[in-house]
Design a protein around this motif. Structure first.
Motif, short mmCIF file in Angstrom:
data_model
loop_
_atom_site.label_atom_id
_atom_site.label_comp_id
_atom_site.label_asym_id
_atom_site.label_seq_id
_atom_site.Cartn_x
_atom_site.Cartn_y
_atom_site.Cartn_z
N LEU A 581 0.83 -1.21 0.00
CA LEU A 581 0.00 0.00 0.00
C LEU A 581 0.86 1.26 0.00
O LEU A 581 0.57 2.23 -0.72
CB LEU A 581 -0.92 0.00 1.22
CG LEU A 581 -2.05 -1.03 1.22
CD1 LEU A 581 -2.75 -1.07 2.58
CD2 LEU A 581 -3.06 -0.72 0.12
N ALA A 582 1.93 1.24 0.81
CA ALA A 582 2.81 2.41 0.87
C ALA A 582 3.52 2.64 -0.46
O ALA A 582 3.67 3.79 -0.92
CB ALA A 582 3.82 2.22 1.99
N GLU A 583 3.95 1.55 -1.09
CA GLU A 583 4.67 1.68 -2.38
C GLU A 583 3.75 2.27 -3.44
O GLU A 583 4.15 3.15 -4.22
CB GLU A 583 5.17 0.29 -2.79
CG GLU A 583 6.28 0.32 -3.85
CD GLU A 583 5.71 0.27 -5.25
OE1 GLU A 583 6.43 0.67 -6.19
OE2 GLU A 583 4.55 -0.16 -5.41
N LYS A 584 2.48 1.85 -3.47
CA LYS A 584 1.50 2.38 -4.43
C LYS A 584 1.22 3.85 -4.16
O LYS A 584 1.11 4.67 -5.08
CB LYS A 584 0.21 1.57 -4.36
CG LYS A 584 0.34 0.17 -4.94
CD LYS A 584 -0.96 -0.63 -4.76
CE LYS A 584 -0.80 -2.06 -5.30
NZ LYS A 584 -2.03 -2.87 -5.06
N ARG A 585 1.10 4.18 -2.85
CA ARG A 585 0.83 5.57 -2.47
C ARG A 585 1.97 6.49 -2.93
O ARG A 585 1.76 7.57 -3.48
CB ARG A 585 0.63 5.66 -0.96
CG ARG A 585 0.23 7.05 -0.47
CD ARG A 585 -0.07 7.07 1.02
NE ARG A 585 1.11 6.77 1.84
CZ ARG A 585 1.27 5.65 2.53
NH1 ARG A 585 0.36 4.71 2.48
NH2 ARG A 585 2.36 5.46 3.25
N LEU A 586 3.19 6.06 -2.69
CA LEU A 586 4.36 6.87 -3.08
C LEU A 586 4.50 6.96 -4.59
O LEU A 586 4.94 7.98 -5.14
CB LEU A 586 5.63 6.29 -2.43
CG LEU A 586 6.07 6.89 -1.09
CD1 LEU A 586 6.45 8.34 -1.24
CD2 LEU A 586 4.98 6.76 -0.03
N HIS A 587 4.14 5.90 -5.27
CA HIS A 587 4.23 5.89 -6.73
C HIS A 587 3.31 6.99 -7.31
O HIS A 587 3.69 7.71 -8.24
CB HIS A 587 3.83 4.52 -7.28
CG HIS A 587 3.92 4.44 -8.78
ND1 HIS A 587 5.13 4.37 -9.45
CD2 HIS A 587 2.95 4.41 -9.74
CE1 HIS A 587 4.91 4.32 -10.75
NE2 HIS A 587 3.58 4.34 -10.96
N LYS A 588 2.10 7.12 -6.72
CA LYS A 588 1.16 8.15 -7.18
C LYS A 588 1.71 9.54 -6.89
O LYS A 588 1.61 10.46 -7.71
CB LYS A 588 -0.19 7.98 -6.47
CG LYS A 588 -1.01 6.80 -6.98
CD LYS A 588 -2.34 6.72 -6.26
CE LYS A 588 -3.17 5.53 -6.76
NZ LYS A 588 -4.48 5.44 -6.04
N LEU A 589 2.27 9.71 -5.68
CA LEU A 589 2.83 11.02 -5.33
C LEU A 589 3.96 11.43 -6.27
O LEU A 589 4.06 12.57 -6.70
CB LEU A 589 3.35 11.00 -3.88
CG LEU A 589 2.30 11.09 -2.76
CD1 LEU A 589 2.96 10.82 -1.42
CD2 LEU A 589 1.64 12.46 -2.76
N LEU A 590 4.82 10.47 -6.58
CA LEU A 590 5.97 10.78 -7.43
C LEU A 590 5.57 11.01 -8.89
O LEU A 590 6.22 11.75 -9.62
CB LEU A 590 6.99 9.63 -7.35
CG LEU A 590 7.75 9.54 -6.00
CD1 LEU A 590 8.54 8.25 -5.93
CD2 LEU A 590 8.68 10.74 -5.83
N SER A 591 4.48 10.37 -9.32
CA SER A 591 4.05 10.53 -10.71
C SER A 591 3.21 11.80 -10.90
O SER A 591 2.99 12.23 -12.01
CB SER A 591 3.25 9.31 -11.17
OG SER A 591 2.07 9.17 -10.40
#
Length: 591
Positions: A581-591
């Motif tokens: 969940l954290a990896e997906k959340r950060l992926h959205k923030l970075l994109s």
């Protein structure tokens, strides 16, 4: 009827008569024995076998108003069978001693002090013969019943005094302590026991065992009573108050214990310093080196403790021989097996290098003064083993060695020590001891009075809620501190948790879990990131460390670095939902 037949009938009738008479006599004997045993059992129930002789010595008259009430008014006490009371024989726990000595013509100074301050003396108590035992058993008077563990020994030599207090027969009791005679039964019976500084209390009117080690001490259930008795006997000056204190845990001494004595690390709710006491005395008591040779197979610290206890036993034997050799050899008293061996060894051995015994004692006092100073309190187990079962035929050498290793510290340094009960584990009383430097008796009694309530509260907390992952006594102190930190963390006591984890790290800087746990307790994200980085350096497969560092970096707005941490956690643990969940959340923030 023929004469022969009549004679046979008469004989038969006589036999029947004698059988009836025999049965009747046997019945009377059985009834008498039954009543005797019932009376005996009733007697034991009434005084638990603690008393040799009932006394009724009233206190001195209370001064008329407006004078203050005497400080010990209303309190009752019993005395070990070594204290002189005018008009009574002092038996030393042995019938032959009592028969061969006159009644006392004066009362011991310490008893007079208690009577003057309002206390009432009610009985003399059972003890190990001649003050030479550790079990509390006595072949002349029987063994007092340990109220905490009736099928086990009460400990000695102050067995009767400890049992009388534990069974609530008296408010406090007097004893003496030479090599642990008072502290051992205090531990086994689950009560408080105070050994004062050597020489602090008068021994006039008290039978000696070994004067360089003997002290007059006392036992109580209530810390307030323990303190009140101390105020009277120590003649403390008003204004002698020191509230700040340093707590030092002797980590190596807790490792000697068979039971879960490390429980005390939880209970003593202080931020302690830690010391390896065996190594400390090896360095600071140089005269012990002369006694090390026979113990070279042991570890260095253990060698020093064994050497110290050996010197204590030799010193006791030497002084006992000086005091009582003539009587032992002339009276040839009947002694219990465990006592007899030690008494005969003492009077039949010629001691060499006696000056070295006293040199060790002097160096020990200096070493403890240097370690503790005016504000230090050393925390150690009172006794290493649980009480033995009654009528144990052989007192094992290992049991004595572990006991004397702990008991010799105060005996050989002359420091004051108090044994404090910490509840039970598997129905066995647990006791921890606090030791302060020579002359710091008031400071130590004040400390116990201040801390006792919180100690007992923490006993309840530990018993009911805190996990004890290793109850056999082998758990490392750093692990115990970690568990205490975990408990504080669960209770949302963040600062306490950080302090406990920090103490654990000081003891073991290579444990990744300690850093990782401290990171979770930190409210400062930068500190949390630093701790997780240290944990990862120590353990590159620590998933929690990657997750917690990622969370800290995300809070610090280091999104790219945080994403890498969560991704790494997923590589190590692909099914970890938090990491996913954290990896997906950060992926959205970075994109």
């Amino acid at each position: 009827m023929p004469k022969s037949l009549a004679k046979f009938v008469d004989m038969s009738n006589n036999k029947k008569t004698w059988i009836v008479i025999g049965i009747g006599v046997a019945g009377i004997i059985i009834l008498a024995e039954t009543h005797r045993r019932r009376r005996s059992r009733k007697s034991v129930r009434e005084d638990f076998g603690a008393f040799i002789e009932r006394l009724d010595i009233p206190p001195f008259p209370q001064p008329p108003p407006p004078a203050a009430r005497l400080s010990l008014s209303g309190l009752t006490f019993a005395i070990k069978d070594v204290f002189d009371v005018k008009g009574y024989g002092t038996g030393f726990g042995n019938l032959e001693w009592k028969k061969t000595h006159e009644e006392a013509v004066k009362t011991a100074v310490v008893i007079t002090s208690l009577l003057k301050n309002g206390a009432t003396c009610v009985a003399k108590t059972v003890m190990d013969e001649l003050g030479f035992g550790i079990t509390g058993e006595n072949i002349h008077y029987g063994t007092p019943t340990n109220p905490q563990m009736p099928s086990h020994i009460p400990g000695g030599s102050c067995s009767g005094s400890a049992v009388a207090v534990a069974a609530e027969l008296v408010d406090f009791a007097l004893g003496t302590d030479t090599t642990g005679c008072l502290r051992t039964p205090a531990a086994f019976c689950g009560i408080l026991g105070f050994r004062p500084s050597h020489g602090a209390i008068s021994t006039i009117g008290v039978l000696p065992n070994a004067q360089s080690l003997d002290v007059v001490g006392w036992l109580a259930r209530d810390p307030a009573v323990l303190h009140r008795v101390g105020d009277v006997l120590l003649q403390v000056k008003i204004g002698e108050i020191r509230r700040s204190r340093r707590i030092l845990f002797a980590d190596d001494l807790f490792q000697l214990c068979k039971g879960p004595q490390q429980k005390s690390v939880y209970v003593v709710n202080q931020a302690p310093e830690h010391v390896n006491f065996g190594r400390y005395i090896a360095t600071n008591v140089p005269s012990l080196k002369g006694f090390h040779e026979q113990f070279t197979s042991l570890q260095n610290g253990t060698t020093s403790l064994k050497a110290l206890s050996t010197v204590m036993v030799l010193l006791q034997s030497h002084e006992f021989k000086t005091n009582h050799e003539e009587w032992v050899k002339s009276a040839k008293p009947r002694l219990g097996p465990n006592v007899s061996d030690r008494v005969l060894a003492a009077v039949n051995t010629t001691h060499e290098n006696i000056k070295m015994f006293y040199k060790v004692r002097t160096e020990m006092r200096a070493a403890l003064q240097s370690l503790l100073k005016d504000d230090g309190i050393l925390v150690i187990p009172t006794i290493a083993d649980p009480p033995l079962k009654l009528d144990s035929k052989v007192l094992s050498l290992e049991f004595q060695d572990r006991a004397f290793a702990l008991l010799s510290i105060a005996s050989m340094s002359g420091c004051c020590q108090v044994a404090v009960p910490l509840g039970k584990h598997n129905d066995t009383p647990i006791s921890v001891s606090f030791i302060a430097s020579h002359g710091a008796d008031k400071f130590l009694l004040d400390t116990i009075l201040d801390m006792y309530s919180s100690l007992q509260e923490h006993v309840g907390i530990v018993s009911n809620s805190l996990p004890l992952p290793d109850t056999n006594g082998n758990m490392d102190t750093s692990e115990l501190l970690k568990e205490k930190g975990n408990a504080a963390y669960k209770g949302k006591q963040w600062n306490k948790a950080v302090n406990y984890y920090t103490e654990a790290i000081k003891l073991n800087e290579t444990n990744a879990t300690y850093y990782c746990n401290r990171a979770a307790a930190y409210l400062n994200f930068q500190h949390a990131e630093e701790d997780c980085s240290k944990a990862i350096l120590l353990d590159k497969k620590n998933v929690k460390a990657y997750l917690r560092r990622g969370a800290a970096r995300e809070s610090l707005l280091y999104y790219k670095e945080a994403a890498q941490d969560f991704k790494h956690a997923l590589v190590l643990e692909p099914q970890n939902k938090d990491a996913s969940l954290a990896e997906k959340r950060l992926h959205k923030l970075l994109s």
